[in-house]
Design a protein around this motif. Sequence first.
Motif, short mmCIF file in Angstrom:
data_model
loop_
_atom_site.label_atom_id
_atom_site.label_comp_id
_atom_site.label_asym_id
_atom_site.label_seq_id
_atom_site.Cartn_x
_atom_site.Cartn_y
_atom_site.Cartn_z
N ARG A 61 3.11 -19.20 12.50
CA ARG A 61 2.18 -20.18 13.07
C ARG A 61 1.52 -19.61 14.35
N ARG A 62 0.65 -18.53 13.85
CA ARG A 62 -0.22 -17.79 14.91
C ARG A 62 -1.63 -17.93 14.70
N SER A 63 -2.54 -17.96 15.63
CA SER A 63 -3.85 -18.23 15.30
C SER A 63 -4.55 -17.09 14.86
N SER A 64 -4.06 -15.95 15.08
CA SER A 64 -4.63 -14.63 14.51
C SER A 64 -4.30 -14.18 13.22
N PRO A 65 -4.82 -13.59 12.31
CA PRO A 65 -4.30 -13.24 10.97
C PRO A 65 -3.15 -12.31 10.93
N THR A 66 -2.26 -12.33 10.10
CA THR A 66 -1.38 -11.19 10.07
C THR A 66 -1.22 -11.21 8.28
N ARG A 67 -2.26 -10.11 7.58
CA ARG A 67 -2.53 -9.84 6.42
C ARG A 67 -1.60 -8.83 5.81
N LEU A 68 -0.94 -9.36 4.64
CA LEU A 68 -0.11 -8.29 3.73
C LEU A 68 -1.03 -7.90 2.58
N LEU A 69 -1.35 -6.58 2.26
CA LEU A 69 -1.96 -6.47 1.29
C LEU A 69 -1.31 -5.41 0.27
N LEU A 70 -1.83 -5.54 -0.95
CA LEU A 70 -1.39 -4.92 -2.07
C LEU A 70 -2.53 -4.59 -2.90
N ASP A 71 -2.89 -3.16 -3.17
CA ASP A 71 -4.01 -2.74 -3.90
C ASP A 71 -3.50 -1.81 -5.02
N VAL A 72 -4.27 -1.92 -5.97
CA VAL A 72 -3.72 -1.35 -7.54
C VAL A 72 -5.01 -0.81 -7.72
N PHE A 73 -5.07 0.56 -7.77
CA PHE A 73 -6.23 1.36 -8.25
C PHE A 73 -6.22 1.78 -9.73
N ASN A 74 -7.22 1.92 -10.46
CA ASN A 74 -7.13 2.50 -11.70
C ASN A 74 -6.21 1.86 -12.59
N VAL A 75 -6.40 0.45 -12.70
CA VAL A 75 -5.33 -0.29 -13.46
C VAL A 75 -5.67 -0.13 -14.85
N GLY A 76 -4.27 0.57 -15.68
CA GLY A 76 -4.39 1.10 -17.02
C GLY A 76 -5.26 1.98 -17.39
N SER A 77 -5.32 2.93 -16.39
CA SER A 77 -6.34 4.07 -16.38
C SER A 77 -6.19 4.82 -17.80
N PRO A 78 -7.23 5.03 -18.40
CA PRO A 78 -6.89 5.85 -19.69
C PRO A 78 -6.91 7.47 -19.18
N ARG A 79 -7.29 7.71 -17.82
CA ARG A 79 -7.36 9.16 -17.64
C ARG A 79 -8.46 9.91 -18.43
N THR A 80 -9.54 9.33 -18.54
CA THR A 80 -10.48 10.11 -19.43
C THR A 80 -11.11 11.38 -18.54
N PRO A 81 -11.33 12.21 -19.47
CA PRO A 81 -11.88 13.48 -18.89
C PRO A 81 -13.27 13.21 -18.35
N LEU A 82 -13.36 13.72 -17.10
CA LEU A 82 -14.78 13.65 -16.49
C LEU A 82 -15.76 14.78 -16.66
N ALA A 83 -15.46 15.80 -17.00
CA ALA A 83 -16.23 16.86 -16.99
C ALA A 83 -15.44 18.16 -18.03
N TYR A 84 -16.18 18.85 -18.55
CA TYR A 84 -15.63 20.09 -19.22
C TYR A 84 -16.19 21.29 -18.90
N ASP A 85 -15.30 22.19 -19.46
CA ASP A 85 -15.98 23.66 -19.24
C ASP A 85 -16.96 24.02 -20.28
#
Length: 759
Positions: free
Chosen positions: A695-719
């Motif tokens: 019961r406040r006029s200003s926001p109180t925000r709870l946040l949950l971030d999920v990064f790289n959901v189901g990440s295949p951990r793909t190679p980005l670069a090679y030698d």
Amino acid sequence: LIDPESAAGGMNLTPSLYENLPVERDYRALVTLLPGADAYLGMDLSIAGGTGPETKFYIEGADVTDPVKGMRATRLPYNFVREVQIRTGGYEAEYRSSLGGTVNVVTYSGGDDFRAQVFGFYTSDRFEASPRFGLSEFTKVSSAQYDVGASLGGPVLGDQIWFFAAYSPSVVTEGIEIPEHGLYDDRSVTHLFAGKLTWQVAQRTNLFVTAFGDPGQRDVVQPMSVSTAHFTPQNPDTWLGKEGFGGVNVVLGATQLLGPAGLLEGSLSTMSRTDSYMPSTERGTEVQFHDYTTETVSGGTTKYGSRSLGRTALALKTTWELGGHTLKTGGEYSTSSTRTKGGVHHVIKKQGPDTYKEVEIYTSGGVRSRKGGLFVQDSWQLGDRWRLNAGLRWDTQALLDSSGDVAQVIPFEIQPRLGIIFLPGRQGTQRLYVSFGRYSQDLLLNGAYFFNGEEFYRWTKYDHDPRIDPTGGIVLSEITASVTEATPGLKGQFYDAFTLGYERQVGDNLKLGARGVFRNLRRAVEDGYVEELEDYRLGNPGEGILSVFPQAKRTYTALELTAERTLGSGVMLAGSYVLSRTHGNYQGLFNTDYWTPSPNASVDFDHVVLMENAEGLLPQDRKHSFKLATSYMSGFGLAAGLRFIWQTGAPLSIRGGSAEPPAYAFLMPRGSMGRAPDIWDLDLRFVYDLQRLVRRSSPTRLLLDVFNVGSPRTPLAYDDVCCFTLTDEGHQADINDNYLEPTRYQPPMTVRLGIEVGF
């Protein structure tokens, strides 16, 4: 939704657009929301085919980009930021340009009411899936990252003076496994702050002063050389160091109304930054030893020293509304400086008759630059449907040597800018626009080190270990630096760009767009070996002193399709598809082939023999790129946000030993060996506002971030180096056992918790 006044590409981002999206804490991460702006999930930032140092970052109009290598900029969490103004091309003459894009951040100001916020964010390896580590990465056993902060703004004196102040310490701790030596903590603490004081001196006069910065310290645990990252350390000291970084910026600004139709704006800004690195143990001061026969490394950290950076800038601009014309004129003047003291010392052992090589590099002294610019610009309203934006910009630069004398003057060409906007159909619902512009970028101070007379380089080969017996060596190269002579006729680096676009508003909140972009690098500044002088010199490849080299080439061609929806009905959406091609023989101011930021002095044009097969698809080329960012705000306090990216993988090349080691040669045309796997990434954010419960006029925000959901951990670069050396008969030798092994992987899935409380 439709901008009737500009033909520029880009976007102004406000918290209402990104506060419910899963984004990193630093404002710089917001750049990748735009089409054609990518960081490739941990790799170098690219805007429209450019590289990281080609993007200029400003805060409150003050340049906060590292003036030496351009790879760093002052950090701030997005909680301090009111607006992020991103320009990716086609912008007017009033903006000093770059080879990539420009980003300007506006921080919050105080208002007539007191406003405050406290926040905190936390993540750790407990919330992370199992990562994969490439050759240039190292095993991370544990991790924790958090930042907390608070801000307060409000009035100081009635309706005349207001303030805003914010502070946030950011802490990152990683438990790094040093092979065969156990676990060590790599820990950094960064102190992020911002403060602003705004004063309405009179009805027509306003002043503001703002200070912000990001000083920090780090206990470093990592190998000092990418080439030895996969070597086994014989003692842990080779990986242990102490690092200082970051700095402080101050901006003083003023605005003055000039009658009913004029505005005068001015600012004076300063930047001060210090970067340092020292060994953290007594043994860390020893010479580092790289044994390629056993793939081991021992001794000390190989590098030490500090570098101070500074910039002072003055800018003035006038704006006049004259009938159907908006006329702007102005100019800037700035000085940048750097002073370094430190070096590198290591010994290398390889197979062969001369098995050892000692490398000694010591740098002292510093260099400076002076930059000036003027512009004139007119925006002419031609009736209700047509607008013509035309302007000219002129920039020049002087490089000063270590004694303070002018060593090199670089006169930039006149940069014309032209934009035409036509508004067909119902007023304000459609826009057809076309633009042409020439965009230069001044040299970073990395290239100015040619004019530092206080450097020493020596490469010596031995048939025995020089750490035990330093006699009997044969000096391969020894340079006691002196101030290099100015390059006659040296000219600035620039590209020409053409854009053609169309936008249409559909309904009240949706905008659809299509844009074609063509960028052609017309001239670069690089160092190359000049046979007649038996030395390396700055020059323009293909011209003058470097005329034996081919001209530097980089073209970026793209078709962008976009869809944007504002927060109408609680839904925000920004989607894009980009079909593009980045082709040439010059990657830009950052070279990912060697992962070394050496702008204007990279390996690219060091020797003519290295240019064979160097033209082709560049590493930043991504044929297809699809992005979607969307959020939904429900009526009962729950919000959800999503970011999805799918991109074509990077072009692959094959390199091997060359006649000019340690550089590697392209054995086939660049980028012709297929591609790395396609990349996809999904991030989610869930937000619940407790406003109703507490019961406040200003926001109180709870946040949950999920990064790289189901990440295949793909190679980005090679030698991509198959062999290290070239025999006298021209055959490849010394085979690389790690050829085609991944050097970097996509990060794993990670969860972050956060809370934001407003007052």
